[in-house]
Motif scaffolding. Sequence first.
Motif, PDB file in Angstrom:
ATOM      1  N   GLN A  21       0.743  -1.049  -0.064  1.00 31.69           N
ATOM      2  CA  GLN A  21       0.166  -0.028  -0.011  1.00 31.69           C
ATOM      3  C   GLN A  21       0.968   1.033   0.072  1.00 31.69           C
ATOM      4  N   GLN A  22       1.802   1.114   0.784  1.00 29.30           N
ATOM      5  CA  GLN A  22       2.705   2.322   0.927  1.00 29.30           C
ATOM      6  C   GLN A  22       3.604   2.596  -0.529  1.00 29.30           C
ATOM      7  N   SER A  23       3.949   1.703  -1.316  1.00 35.67           N
ATOM      8  CA  SER A  23       4.590   1.585  -2.603  1.00 35.67           C
ATOM      9  C   SER A  23       3.510   2.256  -3.566  1.00 35.67           C
ATOM     10  N   ASN A  24       2.410   1.857  -3.563  1.00 31.88           N
ATOM     11  CA  ASN A  24       1.185   2.370  -4.339  1.00 31.88           C
ATOM     12  C   ASN A  24       1.065   3.690  -4.081  1.00 31.88           C
ATOM     13  N   GLN A  25       0.951   4.168  -2.852  1.00 32.06           N
ATOM     14  CA  GLN A  25       0.611   5.546  -2.570  1.00 32.06           C
ATOM     15  C   GLN A  25       1.764   6.466  -3.293  1.00 32.06           C
ATOM     16  N   GLN A  26       3.074   5.873  -2.996  1.00 34.61           N
ATOM     17  CA  GLN A  26       4.055   6.424  -3.577  1.00 34.61           C
ATOM     18  C   GLN A  26       4.109   6.662  -5.108  1.00 34.61           C
ATOM     19  N   SER A  27       4.002   5.462  -5.589  1.00 30.07           N
ATOM     20  CA  SER A  27       3.745   5.752  -7.033  1.00 30.07           C
ATOM     21  C   SER A  27       2.866   6.502  -7.619  1.00 30.07           C
ATOM     22  N   ASN A  28       1.631   6.511  -6.593  1.00 30.44           N
ATOM     23  CA  ASN A  28       0.370   7.302  -7.426  1.00 30.44           C
ATOM     24  C   ASN A  28       0.885   8.868  -7.135  1.00 30.44           C
ATOM     25  N   GLN A  29       1.504   9.047  -6.148  1.00 30.25           N
ATOM     26  CA  GLN A  29       1.858  10.500  -5.887  1.00 30.25           C
ATOM     27  C   GLN A  29       2.938  10.841  -6.830  1.00 30.25           C
ATOM     28  N   GLN A  30       3.829   9.887  -7.399  1.00 28.09           N
ATOM     29  CA  GLN A  30       4.727  10.373  -8.298  1.00 28.09           C
ATOM     30  C   GLN A  30       4.051  10.877  -9.838  1.00 28.09           C
ATOM     31  N   SER A  31       2.978   9.780 -10.001  1.00 30.93           N
ATOM     32  CA  SER A  31       2.454   9.882 -11.276  1.00 30.93           C
ATOM     33  C   SER A  31       1.540  11.085 -11.111  1.00 30.93           C
ATOM     34  N   ASN A  32       1.078  11.475 -10.085  1.00 32.68           N
ATOM     35  CA  ASN A  32       0.014  12.666  -9.976  1.00 32.68           C
ATOM     36  C   ASN A  32       1.195  13.881 -10.137  1.00 32.68           C
ATOM     37  N   GLN A  33       2.391  14.055  -9.771  1.00 36.16           N
ATOM     38  CA  GLN A  33       3.148  15.025  -9.679  1.00 36.16           C
ATOM     39  C   GLN A  33       3.698  15.133 -11.219  1.00 36.16           C
ATOM     40  N   LEU A  34       4.021  13.998 -11.859  1.00 32.34           N
ATOM     41  CA  LEU A  34       4.391  13.944 -13.062  1.00 32.34           C
ATOM     42  C   LEU A  34       3.166  14.599 -14.056  1.00 32.34           C
ATOM     43  N   GLN A  35       2.084  14.039 -14.018  1.00 29.34           N
ATOM     44  CA  GLN A  35       0.808  14.616 -14.463  1.00 29.34           C
ATOM     45  C   GLN A  35       0.821  16.385 -14.520  1.00 29.34           C
ATOM     46  N   VAL A  36       0.953  16.758 -13.159  1.00 27.23           N
ATOM     47  CA  VAL A  36       0.734  18.228 -12.825  1.00 27.23           C
ATOM     48  C   VAL A  36       1.760  18.930 -13.718  1.00 27.23           C
ATOM     49  N   ILE A  37       3.133  18.396 -13.867  1.00 28.86           N
ATOM     50  CA  ILE A  37       4.297  18.856 -14.595  1.00 28.86           C
ATOM     51  C   ILE A  37       4.066  18.718 -16.088  1.00 28.86           C
ATOM     52  N   ASN A  38       3.394  17.850 -16.467  1.00 29.15           N
ATOM     53  CA  ASN A  38       2.892  17.704 -17.791  1.00 29.15           C
ATOM     54  C   ASN A  38       1.882  18.774 -18.231  1.00 29.15           C
ATOM     55  N   ASP A  39       0.860  19.132 -17.455  1.00 23.54           N
ATOM     56  CA  ASP A  39       0.109  19.866 -17.771  1.00 23.54           C
ATOM     57  C   ASP A  39       0.727  21.297 -17.722  1.00 23.54           C
ATOM     58  N   GLN A  40       1.529  21.741 -16.902  1.00 21.60           N
ATOM     59  CA  GLN A  40       2.184  23.087 -16.900  1.00 21.60           C
ATOM     60  C   GLN A  40       2.943  23.174 -17.966  1.00 21.60           C
ATOM     61  N   LEU A  41       3.781  22.058 -18.470  1.00 23.28           N
ATOM     62  CA  LEU A  41       4.244  22.249 -19.551  1.00 23.28           C
ATOM     63  C   LEU A  41       3.772  22.577 -20.805  1.00 23.28           C
ATOM     64  N   LYS A  42       2.710  21.818 -20.910  1.00 23.55           N
ATOM     65  CA  LYS A  42       1.617  21.856 -22.062  1.00 23.55           C
ATOM     66  C   LYS A  42       1.162  23.311 -21.904  1.00 23.55           C
ATOM     67  N   ALA A  43       0.849  23.914 -20.888  1.00 25.80           N
ATOM     68  CA  ALA A  43       0.392  25.331 -20.837  1.00 25.80           C
ATOM     69  C   ALA A  43       1.429  26.187 -21.265  1.00 25.80           C
ATOM     70  N   ILE A  44       2.669  25.954 -20.994  1.00 23.49           N
ATOM     71  CA  ILE A  44       3.881  26.783 -21.316  1.00 23.49           C
ATOM     72  C   ILE A  44       4.056  26.732 -22.871  1.00 23.49           C
ATOM     73  N   ASN A  45       3.844  25.453 -23.432  1.00 23.69           N
ATOM     74  CA  ASN A  45       4.405  25.225 -24.585  1.00 23.69           C
ATOM     75  C   ASN A  45       3.330  25.902 -25.551  1.00 23.69           C
ATOM     76  N   GLN A  46       2.104  26.009 -25.162  1.00 19.32           N
ATOM     77  CA  GLN A  46       0.898  26.310 -26.052  1.00 19.32           C
ATOM     78  C   GLN A  46       1.238  27.997 -26.250  1.00 19.32           C
ATOM     79  N   GLN A  47       1.894  28.718 -25.367  1.00 15.03           N
ATOM     80  CA  GLN A  47       1.981  29.908 -25.628  1.00 15.03           C
ATOM     81  C   GLN A  47       3.171  30.357 -26.469  1.00 15.03           C
ATOM     82  N   LEU A  48       4.068  29.712 -26.965  1.00 17.02           N
ATOM     83  CA  LEU A  48       5.111  29.597 -27.805  1.00 17.02           C
ATOM     84  C   LEU A  48       4.763  28.948 -29.420  1.00 17.02           C
ATOM     85  N   PRO A  49       5.183  29.386 -30.290  1.00 15.22           N
ATOM     86  CA  PRO A  49       5.299  28.843 -31.779  1.00 15.22           C
ATOM     87  C   PRO A  49       5.973  27.331 -31.426  1.00 15.22           C
ATOM     88  N   LEU A  50       5.537  26.580 -32.402  1.00 15.59           N
ATOM     89  CA  LEU A  50       5.988  25.205 -32.528  1.00 15.59           C
ATOM     90  C   LEU A  50       7.437  24.912 -32.659  1.00 15.59           C
TER      91      LEU A  50
END
Length: 579
Positions: A36-65
């Motif tokens: 359970q602890q390992s699953n919680q840690q992996s879920n937290q890491q995946s959530n953090q990666l998802q948040v980072i990914n969303d932030q990077l997408k928002a940054i990239n959409q403001q710039l040309p390709l």
Amino acid sequence: QPQQPQQPQQPQQLQQPQPTYQQGLYLNVNNQQSNQQSNQQSNQQSNQLQVINDQLKAINQQLPLAQRPYSVDPNQLTQQPALPQRPHALTQQPAIPQRPYSTDPNQLTQQPGQQPNLPQPPKPQFNKPLPHRPQSLSQISAQKAPALPRDLANDISNFSIEGYAEKYFSGNRKGVFRRKVPLSELLCWSQDPLTKPLLKHTTNEQNKNSLKTFKAIQSYMEKKSVLEIDDTSGDNNAINSVREILNILNATPELVDEVYCQLIKQVTNNARPISKARGWELILIVVECFVTTKDLEKYVIKFLWDNIQVNSQQLVERDKSNPIPALAATSYRKFFKNSKFCKPLRLPVKSEILRLLESAFTSTVFGVSIDEIMHDQLYICQQKGIAQPEIPIIVIQLTTLLKRFKANETVGIFRITGANDNVSALRAQLDSGNFNMDKLPSTDPHDYATVLKLWLAELYDSILPEALFSDFIRATEENNIGAIDFLIRERLSVANRKTIYHLIEFFRWLAQPEHLPVTKMGFPNLAIVLAPSILNNSEQTAMQALNNIKIVSNLALLLLRELPIPGVEIPRSSARLVK
């Protein structure tokens, strides 16, 4: 039976005691908790990666390709080297190679791998002394052939005029058996008059007028050119044929495509060089005044492009004995600009028609870029033995005359249009290169203000270059005058930058508070009038241009109010003094 090879004996492993029932329960509970602890840690890491990914997408959409610094693939989140801190998201243009400093106007930080000393920008080529008259930039660009539009560069072969004829021509028949005339014959020069229009029209009046225009085209191509006729001879047949064509098109705009097809027909496979040259003169005159529909636009660009390619080796000479290459190149440049930026219709007078045809062989200050004006202006100044100004002479002359004739005491200056006859005469005198400040065709400041607006609007590339359109729009939306100032100081040529400074100084003088009760032209009103002329984008649609015109007006207002000019104080705003 053969004996099996003996296997090497494995060392005996110590047998560990089997856990009892109670010990097994304890181990299972520990395993579940660790899982359970390992699953919680992996879920937290995946959530953090998802948040980072969303932030990077928002940054990239403001710039040309091409300038996006981050990968948006969630499986490969590789961060590229971080961009330096900028006042706003400026897009780096490919025209400036190896920029050795950051784009932050407040902090010019050195990039890794660069020398400690910043290189000095190269001096403009206009200051170099020339032993003889050089080729103008228009001649050089015409020799290399002007650049094709992006949407035509890959599939230019799909827009041959034959394809348009097969799709839109009405089809003619002739002879006793009324045989159908093939397209190859319809698109070739003909000495016989048309018995039926080339395109399909809705009314009989349009059919009759289309036959009249073809007859006028044939008449002009068999006469002397308007350039060869002396004003004292009284021969007005050629100019009358031109006026007849322009008047019919002005009365019935539905025939513009018909006249373009008729002109293309009469210059195709025409074995008579003089007649063919007259036809190209008519093409240039019609291109200057009327724009085709979108159905025919790309086919005309392809036709003009093909004629430039065929005569590309003869464009540099600009010889009137072989005028077709120069006329084709000038027609292409004007057609491409007029088709992207719709200008108000105004039929030219005789002096303007003559100057238009001469502009294909001589230098001009209307309809070309500021760089071309400065290049030709250098030769004129060297020939007269005078110093080369840093901006076009026409800008200095017009602003000087506006001050002489008290534009600051004229109601609605730059809003009210001048008289057509005076504007045409003034424009022809300025474009001829023999402008005399003592012999002026008019003393009305509205005439000189109209000519200045026409000069700005007809520049081949706007005074704020089209390549920086998105940067200026983004900086204006953020109300970032620092970024706008940086773009003007670092990304514009010396001639463009100095011209902008000169014009802003003049408009600030005009909008002084003591002048506003009479002129009624404060910064907001001047910004609305000047906005369509200072920044354009040939790739935007009509709806996009309508949406961007308010942003460009705000850009003009920011320039007039807040743009810092070296050695000049910023005046206080006049927005509250004029509603």
